[in-house]
Design a protein around this motif. Structure first.
Motif, mmCIF file in Angstrom:
data_model
loop_
_atom_site.group_PDB
_atom_site.id
_atom_site.type_symbol
_atom_site.label_atom_id
_atom_site.label_comp_id
_atom_site.label_asym_id
_atom_site.label_seq_id
_atom_site.Cartn_x
_atom_site.Cartn_y
_atom_site.Cartn_z
ATOM 1 N N UNK A 364 -4.047 -7.160 -4.792
ATOM 2 C CA UNK A 364 -3.829 -6.231 -3.676
ATOM 3 C C UNK A 364 -3.535 -6.951 -2.374
ATOM 4 N N UNK A 365 -4.263 -8.015 -2.085
ATOM 5 C CA UNK A 365 -4.172 -8.634 -0.761
ATOM 6 C C UNK A 365 -2.813 -9.281 -0.504
ATOM 7 N N UNK A 366 -2.253 -9.949 -1.501
ATOM 8 C CA UNK A 366 -0.943 -10.588 -1.318
ATOM 9 C C UNK A 366 0.104 -9.544 -0.947
ATOM 10 N N UNK A 367 0.088 -8.415 -1.629
ATOM 11 C CA UNK A 367 1.062 -7.364 -1.345
ATOM 12 C C UNK A 367 0.832 -6.749 0.031
ATOM 13 N N UNK A 368 -0.420 -6.624 0.443
ATOM 14 C CA UNK A 368 -0.711 -6.092 1.778
ATOM 15 C C UNK A 368 -0.242 -7.064 2.866
ATOM 16 N N UNK A 369 -0.407 -8.370 2.647
ATOM 17 C CA UNK A 369 0.109 -9.369 3.605
ATOM 18 C C UNK A 369 1.614 -9.197 3.781
ATOM 19 N N UNK A 370 2.315 -9.207 2.645
ATOM 20 C CA UNK A 370 3.775 -9.101 2.665
ATOM 21 C C UNK A 370 4.216 -7.818 3.359
ATOM 22 N N UNK A 371 3.525 -6.734 3.058
ATOM 23 C CA UNK A 371 3.881 -5.433 3.621
ATOM 24 C C UNK A 371 3.729 -5.420 5.140
ATOM 25 N N UNK A 372 2.611 -5.910 5.640
ATOM 26 C CA UNK A 372 2.355 -5.891 7.080
ATOM 27 C C UNK A 372 3.377 -6.730 7.847
ATOM 28 N N UNK A 373 3.642 -7.926 7.356
ATOM 29 C CA UNK A 373 4.603 -8.799 8.032
ATOM 30 C C UNK A 373 6.008 -8.215 7.963
ATOM 31 N N UNK A 374 6.374 -7.665 6.816
ATOM 32 C CA UNK A 374 7.710 -7.089 6.659
ATOM 33 C C UNK A 374 7.936 -5.912 7.593
ATOM 34 N N UNK A 375 6.948 -5.029 7.727
ATOM 35 C CA UNK A 375 7.089 -3.888 8.628
ATOM 36 C C UNK A 375 7.223 -4.342 10.073
ATOM 37 N N UNK A 376 6.443 -5.365 10.449
ATOM 38 C CA UNK A 376 6.530 -5.901 11.814
ATOM 39 C C UNK A 376 7.941 -6.440 12.084
ATOM 40 N N UNK A 377 8.456 -7.226 11.137
ATOM 41 C CA UNK A 377 9.793 -7.820 11.310
ATOM 42 C C UNK A 377 10.859 -6.728 11.422
ATOM 43 N N UNK A 378 10.683 -5.614 10.718
ATOM 44 C CA UNK A 378 11.675 -4.543 10.740
ATOM 45 C C UNK A 378 11.652 -3.757 12.043
ATOM 46 N N UNK A 379 10.465 -3.530 12.591
ATOM 47 C CA UNK A 379 10.348 -2.633 13.744
ATOM 48 C C UNK A 379 10.673 -3.311 15.077
#
Length: 504
Positions: A364-379
């Motif tokens: 779970x944690x690896x996917x949550x890391x990737x998700x948070x950083x990816x959303x930040x980079x997009x916004x």
């Protein structure tokens, strides 16, 4: 159902001639040996039956039939995206009220769904404990049917308000009870996968609304939506058993054993699993909100569960889902807003398959890391685009940026912060407080969701769309560090092991 004993026999010394006949009738395979000689047996005529329920694990059928309700929930969440532009259309002949709605009515219609969802978790969480998970999940179809039919035939704004609140009650109930049900019928090896599949059906529902809503009338759209929960009711009633955890909590151990046998592969020994369920429930009495603060482990579980869904909302997801078409209209992109919304819906649907495939491999944690950083980079670049647009800068050369940014946002959201907070909510709590904890978590989620969707337009007008998306990006950064420091890994662990980790 064919029992294990029907497949077993004791070998004896002797010979068996090869004259054998195979017969396939009504889904059954009959293997018949006509000639058999042995030292201690007469010729026999033994049949071996292979039926569909021996070939598939019933837990997947139960989860898939229940996820039709997740599909309905997705259509309800995205409902406002194709509908609000119609209610603001200059051609009032297509508006059921005979006039355009004003900005205040627009914000209320867009935000009343999450307002209703604030109260749904406690109502349906209570029913889940009193009536059972299955009965409660079936009852959730009723407010959907009533609300969609109301929206199809209403001619006053007040009925739209009523219907959206009713829809919200059901949405809040689904996000509370369904993860609980999946967490209780799944095995350790597939709990993360089954919990994540919910997001696939939600995104398919979103895509359905984006594809159908803009191109049919408001009445036709809502009548179509009302049919789907009717289909769900029939399939879920036929295919899904009650949770064995609920049966044990009501001291109906025989029913719990039958439920486990139905949702496990044929021949699976369920005695040990049933004993674990009994032990987990016997160690605790029925809990209340106060019990969530009675131990360090439960406080930690509640903190993780609540803040994951709050940070999910603060990433701006409901703004994107509820106002996809208006956002693209405001961006001035050359691409039609309806088409852009469909593109986002397709991307969201396709990427929703990523988490179920990876969650039990990466955790779970690896996917949550990737998700948070990816959303930040997009916004961040999305905010820059709107900032430049509002300042009067020429953005024609980068008119593609809003679509690309939101595609990246949706991809990374679906890989982690979309499905995993709800999947983990079903894992973090023991059975005695799971209902009240799920209700409290979902309520906190929808309080934030209501505030964001209700005041999105006002805040965007006051501070600009660009700084607002930068604010959402900042919360994505907070989500990364919260996951790093506080969130525990639940991959491959049973519910009791998770409780031990939380208490340690």
């Amino acid at each position: 159902m064919t029992t294990k004993e029907e497949y077993e026999y004791t070998p004896v010394a002797g010979t068996e001639e090869s004259e054998t006949t195979f017969n396939v009738t009504n889904g059954e395979v009959t293997i018949q040996s006509n000639k058999m000689t042995s030292e201690s047996a007469e010729p026999t005529n033994r049949k071996f039956l292979v039926t569909l329920d021996t070939m598939f694990d019933q837990v997947y059928f139960s989860a898939l039939s229940g996820n039709l309700l997740s599909f309905v929930t997705g259509t309800a969440i995205a409902w406002s995206s194709p509908t609000l532009p119609k209610l603001n259309d200059t051609d009032v002949g297509n508006i059921p009220f005979g006039r355009r709605i004003d900005s205040d009515e627009n914000s209320w219609i867009g935000s009343l769904m999450p307002l209703g969802a604030i109260f749904g978790p406690f109502l349906f969480g209570f029913l889940a404990d009193k009536l059972g998970r299955k009965v409660t999940l079936m009852s959730l179809a009723v407010p959907y049917i009533v609300s969609f039919l109301t929206l199809a035939f209403a001619e006053v704004v007040g009925l739209f308000y009523f219907a959206r609140v009713l829809t919200g009650l059901a949405v809040g109930g689904v996000f509370t009870v369904f993860p609980m049900y999946i967490g209780e019928i799944a095995e350790d090896k597939n709990r993360g996968t089954l919990g994540s599949v919910m997001n696939i059906f939600i995104t398919s529902g979103l895509l359905f609304s984006y594809c159908v809503g803009p191109y049919v009338s408001i009445m036709a759209f809502n009548i179509i939506l009302a049919v789907i929960p009717c289909v769900y009711l029939v399939l879920f009633f036929l295919l899904a058993p009650e949770s064995p955890h609920y049966h044990v909590s009501r001291d109906n151990h025989e029913a719990a054993s039958k439920s486990l046998e139905k949702i496990r592969a044929p021949g699976t020994k369920t005695d040990a699993e049933l004993a674990d369920i009994k032990l987990s429930i016997e160690k605790s009495k029925e809990g209340s909100i106060g019990d969530l603060f009675a131990s360090r482990g439960l406080v930690k579980a509640l903190t993780i569960s609540v803040l994951l869904v709050v940070l999910q909302q603060l990433s701006g997801i409901n703004v994107v889902l509820f106002y996809a078409q208006p956002i693209f209209q405001a961006s001035g992109s050359s691409l039609d807003s309806e088409v852009a919304s469909i593109i986002i819906g397709v991307v969201q649907f396709l990427t929703s398959f990523v988490t179920p495939m990876l969650v039990e491999r990466l955790g779970r944690k690896i996917l949550l890391y990737f998700s948070a950083i990816g959303m930040l980079i997009a916004e961040v670049p999305l905010g820059l685009y709107f900032y430049m647009l509002n300042n009067g800068d020429d953005v024609e050369a980068i008119s593609w940026l809003p679509v690309v940014s939101l595609m990246v946002y949706i991809i990374t959201y679906n890989c982690g912060f979309g499905p995993l907070p709800w999947a983990m909510m079903g894992e973090l709590f023991p059975a005695n407080v799971k209902s009240v904890a799920s209700s409290l978590t979902a309520t906190c989620c929808w309080v934030i969701g209501f505030l964001i969707t209700k005041f999105f337009t006002s805040i965007a007008d006051a501070m600009g769309m660009g700084p607002l998306f930068w604010l959402f990006a900042g919360f994505c950064g907070v989500a990364f560090f919260f996951t790093l420091v506080f969130v525990i890994e639940t991959k491959g662990k049973n519910l009791q092991e998770i409780q031990d980790i939380l208490e340690s």
